[in-house]
Design a protein around this motif. Sequence first.
Motif, mmCIF file in Angstrom:
data_model
loop_
_atom_site.group_PDB
_atom_site.id
_atom_site.type_symbol
_atom_site.label_atom_id
_atom_site.label_comp_id
_atom_site.label_asym_id
_atom_site.label_seq_id
_atom_site.Cartn_x
_atom_site.Cartn_y
_atom_site.Cartn_z
ATOM 1 N N ARG A 1 -8.294 1.664 -10.003
ATOM 2 C CA ARG A 1 -7.532 0.977 -11.048
ATOM 3 C C ARG A 1 -6.973 -0.355 -10.552
ATOM 4 O O ARG A 1 -6.769 -1.277 -11.352
ATOM 5 C CB ARG A 1 -6.414 1.882 -11.564
ATOM 6 N N GLN A 2 -6.758 -0.475 -9.254
ATOM 7 C CA GLN A 2 -6.262 -1.745 -8.721
ATOM 8 C C GLN A 2 -7.327 -2.839 -8.786
ATOM 9 O O GLN A 2 -6.997 -4.032 -8.709
ATOM 10 C CB GLN A 2 -5.800 -1.577 -7.266
ATOM 11 N N VAL A 3 -8.592 -2.450 -8.913
ATOM 12 C CA VAL A 3 -9.669 -3.447 -8.964
ATOM 13 C C VAL A 3 -10.391 -3.420 -10.306
ATOM 14 O O VAL A 3 -11.531 -3.875 -10.428
ATOM 15 C CB VAL A 3 -10.668 -3.234 -7.799
ATOM 16 N N GLY A 4 -9.720 -2.870 -11.332
ATOM 17 C CA GLY A 4 -10.259 -2.940 -12.682
ATOM 18 C C GLY A 4 -11.277 -1.882 -13.031
ATOM 19 O O GLY A 4 -12.036 -2.044 -13.995
ATOM 20 N N SER A 5 -11.295 -0.780 -12.313
ATOM 21 C CA SER A 5 -12.212 0.315 -12.616
ATOM 22 C C SER A 5 -11.391 1.594 -12.727
ATOM 23 O O SER A 5 -10.173 1.563 -12.882
ATOM 24 C CB SER A 5 -13.289 0.415 -11.532
ATOM 25 N N SER A 6 -12.067 2.737 -12.646
ATOM 26 C CA SER A 6 -11.365 4.016 -12.718
ATOM 27 C C SER A 6 -12.286 5.105 -12.195
ATOM 28 O O SER A 6 -13.514 4.931 -12.104
ATOM 29 C CB SER A 6 -10.965 4.345 -14.156
ATOM 30 N N VAL B 1 -15.520 -5.176 -1.179
ATOM 31 C CA VAL B 1 -14.493 -5.268 -2.214
ATOM 32 C C VAL B 1 -13.119 -5.315 -1.548
ATOM 33 O O VAL B 1 -12.857 -4.586 -0.581
ATOM 34 C CB VAL B 1 -14.579 -4.063 -3.173
ATOM 35 N N ALA B 2 -12.236 -6.157 -2.047
ATOM 36 C CA ALA B 2 -10.853 -6.215 -1.544
ATOM 37 C C ALA B 2 -10.098 -5.016 -2.117
ATOM 38 O O ALA B 2 -9.344 -5.117 -3.092
ATOM 39 C CB ALA B 2 -10.195 -7.523 -1.951
ATOM 40 N N LEU B 3 -10.315 -3.857 -1.530
ATOM 41 C CA LEU B 3 -9.799 -2.592 -2.048
ATOM 42 C C LEU B 3 -8.469 -2.269 -1.368
ATOM 43 O O LEU B 3 -8.427 -2.096 -0.150
ATOM 44 C CB LEU B 3 -10.807 -1.472 -1.788
ATOM 45 N N PRO B 4 -7.383 -2.187 -2.096
ATOM 46 C CA PRO B 4 -6.085 -1.908 -1.460
ATOM 47 C C PRO B 4 -6.004 -0.464 -0.974
ATOM 48 O O PRO B 4 -6.610 0.443 -1.550
ATOM 49 C CB PRO B 4 -5.077 -2.179 -2.576
ATOM 50 N N ALA B 5 -5.261 -0.265 0.106
ATOM 51 C CA ALA B 5 -5.025 1.085 0.619
ATOM 52 C C ALA B 5 -3.962 1.774 -0.223
ATOM 53 O O ALA B 5 -3.032 1.126 -0.734
ATOM 54 C CB ALA B 5 -4.580 1.015 2.073
ATOM 55 N N TYR B 6 -4.092 3.070 -0.380
ATOM 56 C CA TYR B 6 -3.102 3.844 -1.126
ATOM 57 C C TYR B 6 -1.758 3.748 -0.406
ATOM 58 O O TYR B 6 -1.692 3.884 0.818
ATOM 59 C CB TYR B 6 -3.551 5.300 -1.225
#
Length: 731
Positions: free
Chosen positions: A535-540, A370-375
Amino acid sequence: MQRRDFIRMSSAVASAALLGPTLAGCSRPAEWQRMMTEAPATETPTVCNICFWACAAKVHTRGERLWKITGNPEDAHCEGRLCTRGTGGVGAYYDPNRLVRPLVRMGKGADQRFEVASWDNALGLVAERMEKIAREHGPDRLAALVHGPGAAHFSHLVRAFGSDSIAEPAFAQCRGPRDTGFFLTFGQGFGSPEQTDMAKARCIVLIGTHIGENLHNSQVRTFTDGIRNDATIIVVDPRFSVAAGKANHWLPIRPGTDIALLLAWMNVILAERRYDAGYVARNTVGLEALCAHVAPFTPEWAYGETGIEPALIRETARLMAAAAPATVVHPGRHSTWWGDDTQRARAMAILAGLLGIWGREGGYYLPESVALPAYPVPAYPVPKTSWREIALPVFPLAGAPVTNVILDNAHGADAHYKGLIVYDTNLPMTMPGIRRTLEAAAQSLELIVAVDVQPAEVTGYADVVLPECSYLERHDPLRNSGERYPALALRAPALPPRGESKPGWWIAREIGTRLGLGRYFPWTDYTEVIDWQLRQVGSSLKELETTGIRAFPRRTPAYFAPGETPRFATPSGKIELFSATLQQAGFDPLPRYTRPEAPPADHFHLNYGRAPQHSFSRTQNNPVLYQLMPENLVWIHPTAARRFGIRNGTYVRLVNQDGVVSNKVRVRVTERTRPDSVWLVHGFGHTAPGLSLARGRGADDSALMTRVLYDPIMGGTGMRGNFVTFRKENA
């Protein structure tokens, strides 16, 4: 300089016995019956931490009591079925010897001891020593040796402090040569899980890979699918492993001669033009040089080196070529063997390139995460001295910090490193021949911090021991492994921490706050980081607290399109059969075989591996897994047993070529190992007194590895160049 002697941490200091019911206590029938009826079961998502495969799972509790752990059926890593070790994670919570309070080193000389401290005092001491190192030497003089997903917290702390010297022992002691060899060839290494498409393969080649004993969950399942689909199985191993028992062809190779076999296979495939000509023409460079290089290495030549009959070498080469591109040449995992390990991996990668299996169905699929952004946090300060300036002059193509280089530069009056944080890695039983270096470092370093769940051997060298709670009691970074489809999995606390133990994120944040680095830890609880990322990838966080896992659609195909000419992340943009990078660095651009040293008289190759009941040296004190395998056995061939008068089931001590003697270990006389070799499961023979179950049970193979064969390319610690003989025991 401070003299720091090894402290044999007593089980009284380390024990969690004062914490209430143990696993044994909860197994009494009446107690168990009450637990099963007094409250409904609650499910909490987790990610298993017993091994690095990191299967998504569910923790079932009743009240505040742990009942069982099951796999998450939505997870591609496990499909709802945990392995032996995963279900045994119950014992990680109830281990009676868990660290539950901070400990600090007190006294001098023979009076050194650990005393229980408050968290405030222990963390204050760590911050005070770190500040002193930064003030007098520079923050880049701190290093960290870390392992597992929780390592991210301490990597973040050390980078914020001003150092990039953060090593995972798994690089130099396990997967580094494999990843380096494939990276030099394809521009990409392998992750976890490996991208092997075994379920769709028509031929599977295992070279020293113990699928079925290492229990890498999805690998075992897809290997089984391959067998069910009538794939041809070729196993190369000095030992008749579980996988060899499923093979069409078992090649009991002479230890240390893998490159000779791989060159001979390539000789056959090229001489008989059985390679994938179209794929090779479109996607590779260096074919002509490779053909000339392998021409002398015929199966007849290889027979003299490997002991494998020429006809069998030819037959297996033809089988894998006939099945290609639906052929898996499995890259293996643990790959630090003989000091030429990057070249061994290169030979496997080149063979895979000739067969055209990268990006092809039934070969190596293309994984995606997943293209998961870093905090968002401030940029890290640039270290005055980078790890590269320390490691690359020694090992020019190391792609990551090298553990042994850090420790080699952590002792002596002019040592570069002055402080060390060790997280979840038991160095004395992880690194071969390391005890002397570690003891020397302990005399020079101004600070050693051990963050661990157990009172493992490494904690005896620490100034401060910080007890982390188990994976069942904490949040950690989201699992975001490359897989057939991208997915995120959540580890959430299912139970309250035992005693005064704390999650790693809290420990790292508290140290950072005391160092004035609070801007790098702008959260009160780590759930804030997790929820923001989701939340950045449409989840929570709320969603994953319910499901445990969230799958995402692939953004790119899992295989190349027919006739596609992709660009590989190599200097040429192609699969590099001939490596100009290696040549420019002064190494052989094509794999070269070096004959290994033969055992001395009456000595045998020391080979080692895994067992389904345990993970490395981490689980021998787990009260559940201990019952399944309390000690290891040494496998000895009947001819060797007869020569030494050794009977099955008796005990011996192993004595290596340098005179190091093991604990006593029980013998298994079996034809499943070569006459010139012995074999035992790694991770036993603990010496830490705080490990009441594991201490003194079985033989510690790493203590017998006093001869280390360093890979000159990337620094891997070759462990298979050691030999043992036997000393009989009366009992």
